[in-house]
Write a protein that holds these residues in place. Structure first.
Motif, PDB file in Angstrom:
ATOM      1  N   TYR A  33     -41.154 -55.123  19.334  1.00 17.92           N
ATOM      2  CA  TYR A  33     -41.038 -55.993  20.507  1.00 17.92           C
ATOM      3  C   TYR A  33     -42.330 -55.900  21.331  1.00 17.92           C
ATOM      4  CZ  TYR A  33     -35.948 -56.620  19.920  1.00 17.92           C
ATOM      5  OH  TYR A  33     -34.705 -56.952  19.463  1.00 17.92           O
ATOM      6  N   LEU A  34     -42.742 -57.049  21.853  1.00 16.29           N
ATOM      7  CA  LEU A  34     -43.910 -57.099  22.730  1.00 16.29           C
ATOM      8  C   LEU A  34     -43.434 -57.464  24.122  1.00 16.29           C
ATOM      9  CD1 LEU A  34     -46.189 -59.107  20.301  1.00 16.29           C
ATOM     10  CD2 LEU A  34     -46.280 -56.655  20.794  1.00 16.29           C
ATOM     11  N   SER A  35     -44.315 -57.380  25.114  1.00 17.60           N
ATOM     12  CA  SER A  35     -43.849 -57.692  26.456  1.00 17.60           C
ATOM     13  C   SER A  35     -43.474 -59.165  26.511  1.00 17.60           C
ATOM     14  CB  SER A  35     -44.914 -57.338  27.488  1.00 17.60           C
ATOM     15  OG  SER A  35     -45.847 -58.357  27.560  1.00 17.60           O
ATOM     16  N   GLY A  36     -42.404 -59.433  27.264  1.00 16.77           N
ATOM     17  CA  GLY A  36     -41.963 -60.816  27.418  1.00 16.77           C
ATOM     18  C   GLY A  36     -41.111 -61.335  26.271  1.00 16.77           C
ATOM     19  N   GLU A  37     -40.509 -60.450  25.510  1.00 23.93           N
ATOM     20  CA  GLU A  37     -39.587 -60.864  24.442  1.00 23.93           C
ATOM     21  C   GLU A  37     -38.356 -61.528  25.091  1.00 23.93           C
ATOM     22  OE1 GLU A  37     -40.381 -60.989  20.766  1.00 23.93           O
ATOM     23  OE2 GLU A  37     -41.124 -59.050  21.402  1.00 23.93           O
ATOM     24  N   ALA A  38     -37.652 -62.348  24.360  1.00 25.30           N
ATOM     25  CA  ALA A  38     -36.415 -62.957  24.893  1.00 25.30           C
ATOM     26  C   ALA A  38     -35.341 -62.869  23.828  1.00 25.30           C
ATOM     27  CB  ALA A  38     -36.668 -64.421  25.261  1.00 25.30           C
ATOM     28  N   THR A  39     -34.182 -62.318  24.212  1.00 22.50           N
ATOM     29  CA  THR A  39     -33.137 -62.097  23.208  1.00 22.50           C
ATOM     30  C   THR A  39     -31.798 -62.666  23.646  1.00 22.50           C
ATOM     31  OG1 THR A  39     -32.343 -60.436  21.624  1.00 22.50           O
ATOM     32  CG2 THR A  39     -32.223 -59.828  23.933  1.00 22.50           C
ATOM     33  N   LEU A  40     -30.949 -62.865  22.665  1.00 20.86           N
ATOM     34  CA  LEU A  40     -29.595 -63.374  22.937  1.00 20.86           C
ATOM     35  C   LEU A  40     -28.693 -62.197  23.304  1.00 20.86           C
ATOM     36  CD1 LEU A  40     -27.720 -65.891  22.788  1.00 20.86           C
ATOM     37  CD2 LEU A  40     -27.195 -65.219  20.440  1.00 20.86           C
ATOM     38  N   GLY A  41     -28.092 -62.261  24.482  1.00 24.71           N
ATOM     39  CA  GLY A  41     -27.221 -61.176  24.944  1.00 24.71           C
ATOM     40  C   GLY A  41     -25.785 -61.435  24.556  1.00 24.71           C
ATOM     41  N   ILE A  42     -25.511 -61.341  23.265  1.00 21.39           N
ATOM     42  CA  ILE A  42     -24.140 -61.585  22.812  1.00 21.39           C
ATOM     43  C   ILE A  42     -23.486 -60.340  22.229  1.00 21.39           C
ATOM     44  CG2 ILE A  42     -24.925 -62.508  20.578  1.00 21.39           C
ATOM     45  CD1 ILE A  42     -21.668 -63.258  22.543  1.00 21.39           C
ATOM     46  N   MET A  43     -24.279 -59.398  21.685  1.00 23.54           N
ATOM     47  CA  MET A  43     -23.603 -58.178  21.213  1.00 23.54           C
ATOM     48  C   MET A  43     -22.990 -57.533  22.452  1.00 23.54           C
ATOM     49  SD  MET A  43     -23.547 -58.113  18.076  1.00 23.54           S
ATOM     50  CE  MET A  43     -22.705 -56.535  17.956  1.00 23.54           C
ATOM     51  N   PRO A  44     -21.692 -57.208  22.381  1.00 23.69           N
ATOM     52  CA  PRO A  44     -20.993 -56.813  23.605  1.00 23.69           C
ATOM     53  C   PRO A  44     -21.658 -55.638  24.324  1.00 23.69           C
ATOM     54  CG  PRO A  44     -19.448 -57.059  21.784  1.00 23.69           C
ATOM     55  CD  PRO A  44     -20.825 -57.196  21.199  1.00 23.69           C
ATOM     56  N   LEU A  45     -21.640 -55.726  25.630  1.00 24.20           N
ATOM     57  CA  LEU A  45     -22.210 -54.634  26.432  1.00 24.20           C
ATOM     58  C   LEU A  45     -21.283 -53.422  26.445  1.00 24.20           C
ATOM     59  CD1 LEU A  45     -23.876 -56.788  29.211  1.00 24.20           C
ATOM     60  CD2 LEU A  45     -25.048 -55.243  27.625  1.00 24.20           C
ATOM     61  N   TYR A  46     -20.196 -53.474  25.683  1.00 25.85           N
ATOM     62  CA  TYR A  46     -19.384 -52.266  25.503  1.00 25.85           C
ATOM     63  C   TYR A  46     -19.686 -51.637  24.135  1.00 25.85           C
ATOM     64  CZ  TYR A  46     -16.282 -55.474  22.937  1.00 25.85           C
ATOM     65  OH  TYR A  46     -15.785 -56.406  22.065  1.00 25.85           O
ATOM     66  N   SER A  52     -24.403 -70.244  20.859  1.00 29.56           N
ATOM     67  CA  SER A  52     -25.520 -69.330  20.592  1.00 29.56           C
ATOM     68  C   SER A  52     -26.746 -70.130  20.162  1.00 29.56           C
ATOM     69  CB  SER A  52     -25.181 -68.342  19.470  1.00 29.56           C
ATOM     70  OG  SER A  52     -24.091 -67.549  19.822  1.00 29.56           O
ATOM     71  N   LEU A  53     -26.530 -71.105  19.297  1.00 29.51           N
ATOM     72  CA  LEU A  53     -27.655 -71.927  18.819  1.00 29.51           C
ATOM     73  C   LEU A  53     -28.288 -72.702  19.972  1.00 29.51           C
ATOM     74  CD1 LEU A  53     -26.064 -73.129  15.457  1.00 29.51           C
ATOM     75  CD2 LEU A  53     -28.017 -71.576  15.721  1.00 29.51           C
ATOM     76  N   GLU A  54     -27.431 -73.225  20.839  1.00 31.72           N
ATOM     77  CA  GLU A  54     -27.956 -73.949  22.016  1.00 31.72           C
ATOM     78  C   GLU A  54     -28.834 -73.033  22.868  1.00 31.72           C
ATOM     79  OE1 GLU A  54     -24.029 -76.398  22.873  1.00 31.72           O
ATOM     80  OE2 GLU A  54     -25.024 -75.679  24.718  1.00 31.72           O
ATOM     81  N   LEU A  55     -28.346 -71.791  23.080  1.00 29.40           N
ATOM     82  CA  LEU A  55     -29.098 -70.845  23.927  1.00 29.40           C
ATOM     83  C   LEU A  55     -30.431 -70.471  23.275  1.00 29.40           C
ATOM     84  CD1 LEU A  55     -26.167 -68.554  25.149  1.00 29.40           C
ATOM     85  CD2 LEU A  55     -27.407 -70.260  26.495  1.00 29.40           C
ATOM     86  N   ILE A  56     -30.420 -70.316  21.953  1.00 27.38           N
ATOM     87  CA  ILE A  56     -31.667 -69.982  21.241  1.00 27.38           C
ATOM     88  C   ILE A  56     -32.693 -71.087  21.486  1.00 27.38           C
ATOM     89  CG2 ILE A  56     -32.714 -69.842  18.930  1.00 27.38           C
ATOM     90  CD1 ILE A  56     -30.131 -68.383  18.025  1.00 27.38           C
ATOM     91  N   ALA A  57     -32.253 -72.331  21.342  1.00 30.65           N
ATOM     92  CA  ALA A  57     -33.184 -73.459  21.487  1.00 30.65           C
ATOM     93  C   ALA A  57     -33.604 -73.636  22.942  1.00 30.65           C
ATOM     94  CB  ALA A  57     -32.534 -74.724  20.946  1.00 30.65           C
ATOM     95  N   LEU A 116     -35.655 -68.374  22.473  1.00 32.47           N
ATOM     96  CA  LEU A 116     -35.484 -66.936  22.223  1.00 32.47           C
ATOM     97  C   LEU A 116     -36.379 -66.505  21.061  1.00 32.47           C
ATOM     98  CD1 LEU A 116     -31.640 -66.520  22.751  1.00 32.47           C
ATOM     99  CD2 LEU A 116     -33.506 -66.435  24.405  1.00 32.47           C
ATOM    100  N   THR A 117     -36.887 -65.271  21.180  1.00 34.70           N
ATOM    101  CA  THR A 117     -37.874 -64.804  20.203  1.00 34.70           C
ATOM    102  C   THR A 117     -37.328 -63.762  19.234  1.00 34.70           C
ATOM    103  OG1 THR A 117     -38.603 -63.069  21.728  1.00 34.70           O
ATOM    104  CG2 THR A 117     -39.775 -65.177  21.837  1.00 34.70           C
ATOM    105  N   ALA A 118     -36.276 -63.029  19.673  1.00 33.04           N
ATOM    106  CA  ALA A 118     -35.793 -61.915  18.855  1.00 33.04           C
ATOM    107  C   ALA A 118     -34.270 -61.885  18.858  1.00 33.04           C
ATOM    108  CB  ALA A 118     -36.331 -60.597  19.413  1.00 33.04           C
ATOM    109  N   LEU A 119     -33.685 -61.704  17.692  1.00 33.24           N
ATOM    110  CA  LEU A 119     -32.227 -61.581  17.601  1.00 33.24           C
ATOM    111  C   LEU A 119     -31.886 -60.216  17.029  1.00 33.24           C
ATOM    112  CD1 LEU A 119     -31.278 -65.087  16.109  1.00 33.24           C
ATOM    113  CD2 LEU A 119     -31.273 -64.385  18.521  1.00 33.24           C
TER     114      LEU A 119
END
Ligand code: AMP
Length: 499
Positions: free
Chosen positions: A190-203, A232-237, A241-244
């Motif tokens: 990961y580099l600075s300014g990466e963007a990821t999908l926050g779907i894996m549960p925070l639990y 999820s696809l909508e959010l990626i586009a 998003l750069t990293a999953l």
């Protein structure tokens, strides 16, 4: 070492204006998030929470969940998240087991909280829709003397999903969390300014680490409350998003979604998966669809974040790679009680990992019985079976408990699944052992089909593969859907019991 609360303050000091969180129309920069989190500590103080207390968090992946996480880290309160689909009885178990002193929950968990016997006696914060909670927090004064935790204090208490009986609490220190977060950043490049999908549960271990890795790189965590492949696809586009970093099932469902072909996924350069093995077919299809710069197989667990990683996951045969930067692993004989001996190259053994890893827990939450089962002479017993090739690459072949013993032969399902998954008529497949009078167990494959495919065709496919004859499934069962856990892991045991 920095504690996790300091990690947020440092991210804000590094770049206040970088975007930290997005949830629908709500956004927070690192500067705004750090500011709000120091005020949210005042809310926690108001609930009567003291250093080392547990806050039970029953929330979907929302901006408020991330805020609650950071506030606990600044306040030296232990973030104790559980599945928001929890039943009232389970909630009582978590409350009793963790000894939580307060609850925060979203609307999805409101009924369970209302019906819980123990929840009523505790201070509770209910999060509704909209911006009301953030407004409420921003009206509070900032708490003083932050961050309050040192790196050796407990940061989170995560519950592993128990396959039999209730889960076990895994307490993890700020130091172990930070080491795991840094390893995640390094191992996924990961580099600075990466963007990821926050779907894996925070639990779940993967969700918490996604959030933390973003703070370490001033990256963006785009909250998705609950999984829906189209969204999820909508959010990626939409957010480029750069990293999953997902369990295989979520990748599978995104690829299978009708809008996948029309979605712009070109921003995604880094793929990572963990939590379960990925079939050869899914690896190949994802590699073709995304052409990622790197595709990481991350093999780890809640107890120790990383065992091994492989940055070239689709290369065949698919390997889990080598030990992570904070890890050391060995393979010990499957029938051994101790961890003194190693198996030979190519031989199956139980994977064990050194417990002095910077990323490791140091024992379960008040479960000496579980410690005695999983920890031996400074090694953590994963319960997973694998083998090493001559180059030292690890191949994870399954859970010891999932091993099928048919006609006296030990069979691990993943190898068979990988072969069947490559048939063009197969969407997904799980192989289990089912009771058989003669063989003890017989190999059965549960298949979701892409079109029309017959058992005979699949049998012919296996016969012309490298699969040994005794491993060929004797039964094929076609199903609409495979049973999955809330984090998207396949629930083999339900199929074994043919439920
Ligand atoms: P959890 O604590 O829920 O993350 O589960 C950890 C378990 O998931 C491991 O002991 C493995 O059985 C399985 N697992 C995690 N990552 C992988 C992977 N990359 N490949 C195969 N199995 C995995």
């Amino acid at each position: 070492m920095f504690d996790i609360g300091r990690t947020l303050l440092a991210a804000a000091a590094r770049d206040r204006s970088s975007l930290a969180l997005v949830d629908g129309e709500q956004t927070l920069t690192y500067g705004e998030l750090a500011e709000l989190a120091t005020r949210a500590v005042t809310l926690l103080d108001g609930l009567g929470l003291q250093a080392g207390d547990r806050l039970l968090v029953v929330m979907q992946n929302r901006i408020e969940t991330a805020l609650a996480y950071w506030a606990t880290q600044l306040a030296d309160v232990i973030f104790t998240p559980v599945n928001w689909r929890v039943k009232p009885g389970e909630l009582d178990f978590f409350l009793r087991d963790s000894g939580a002193r307060a609850i925060i929950h979203c609307g999805a968990a409101a009924d369970a909280v209302a019906a819980s016997e123990l929840a009523g006696g505790l201070p509770t914060v209910a999060i509704d829709q909209g911006e009301a909670f953030l407004d409420r927090v921003s009206a509070l004064p900032p708490a003083a003397g932050l961050p309050r935790a040192s790196a050796d204090r407990l940061s989170v208490l995560l519950y592993t999903s128990g396959t039999t009986g209730p889960g076990k609490g895994v307490p993890r220190s700020h130091q172990a969390e930070r080491a795991a977060g840094l390893a995640h950043v390094a191992q996924n490049a990961y580099l600075s300014g990466e963007a990821t999908l926050g779907i894996m549960p925070l639990y779940h271990t993967m969700g918490v680490r996604s959030l933390l890795a973003m703070a370490l790189t001033n990256g963006l965590f785009v909250c998705q409350h609950k999984f829906d492949a189209g969204q999820s696809l909508e959010l990626i586009a939409r957010h480029r998003l750069t990293a999953l970093y997902l369990v295989p099932t979520l990748y599978h469902d995104m690829l299978a979604h009708p809008s996948f072909a029309a979605t712009d996924i070109t921003s995604v350069r880094k793929l990572g998966f963990a939590g379960a093995p990925m079939t050869a077919s899914l690896l190949a299809r994802l590699d073709a669809a995304f052409s990622p710069d790197l595709f990481v197989n991350h093999y780890g667990s809640t107890e120790i974040y990383t065992f091994t990683t492989n940055r070239h996951a689709p290369k065949t045969p698919p390997s889990a790679g080598r030990a992570g930067i904070n890890s050391e692993i060995r393979l010990v004989p499957l029938d051994a009680d101790g961890v003194d001996d190693d198996v030979a190259i190519g031989e199956p053994g139980q994977i064990v990992a050194r417990l002095s890893s910077d990323e490791a827990f140091s024992g379960y939450w008040y479960r000496p019985d579980a410690d005695a089962k999983a920890i031996r002479d400074g090694w953590y017993l994963t319960g997973d079976v694998g083998y090493l090739d001559a180059e030292g690459n690890l191949f994870v072949t399954g859970r010891i408990d999932d091993m099928i013993i048919s006609g006296g032969e030990n069979i691990l399902p993943t190898e068979i699944e990988s072969v069947i998954s490559l048939h063009p008529g197969v969407l997904d497949v799980v192989v289990v052992g089912q009771p058989d009078e003669r063989l003890g167990q017989r190999v059965a494959a549960y298949v979701t089909a892409a079109g029309t495919v017959s058992p005979q065709e699949l049998d012919a496919w296996c016969r012309q593969s490298d699969l040994a004859d005794f491993k060929r499934p004797r039964d094929y069962v076609f199903v609409e859907e495979l049973p999955k856990s809330p984090v998207g892991k396949i629930l083999r045991r339900l199929l074994v019991a043919a439920e």
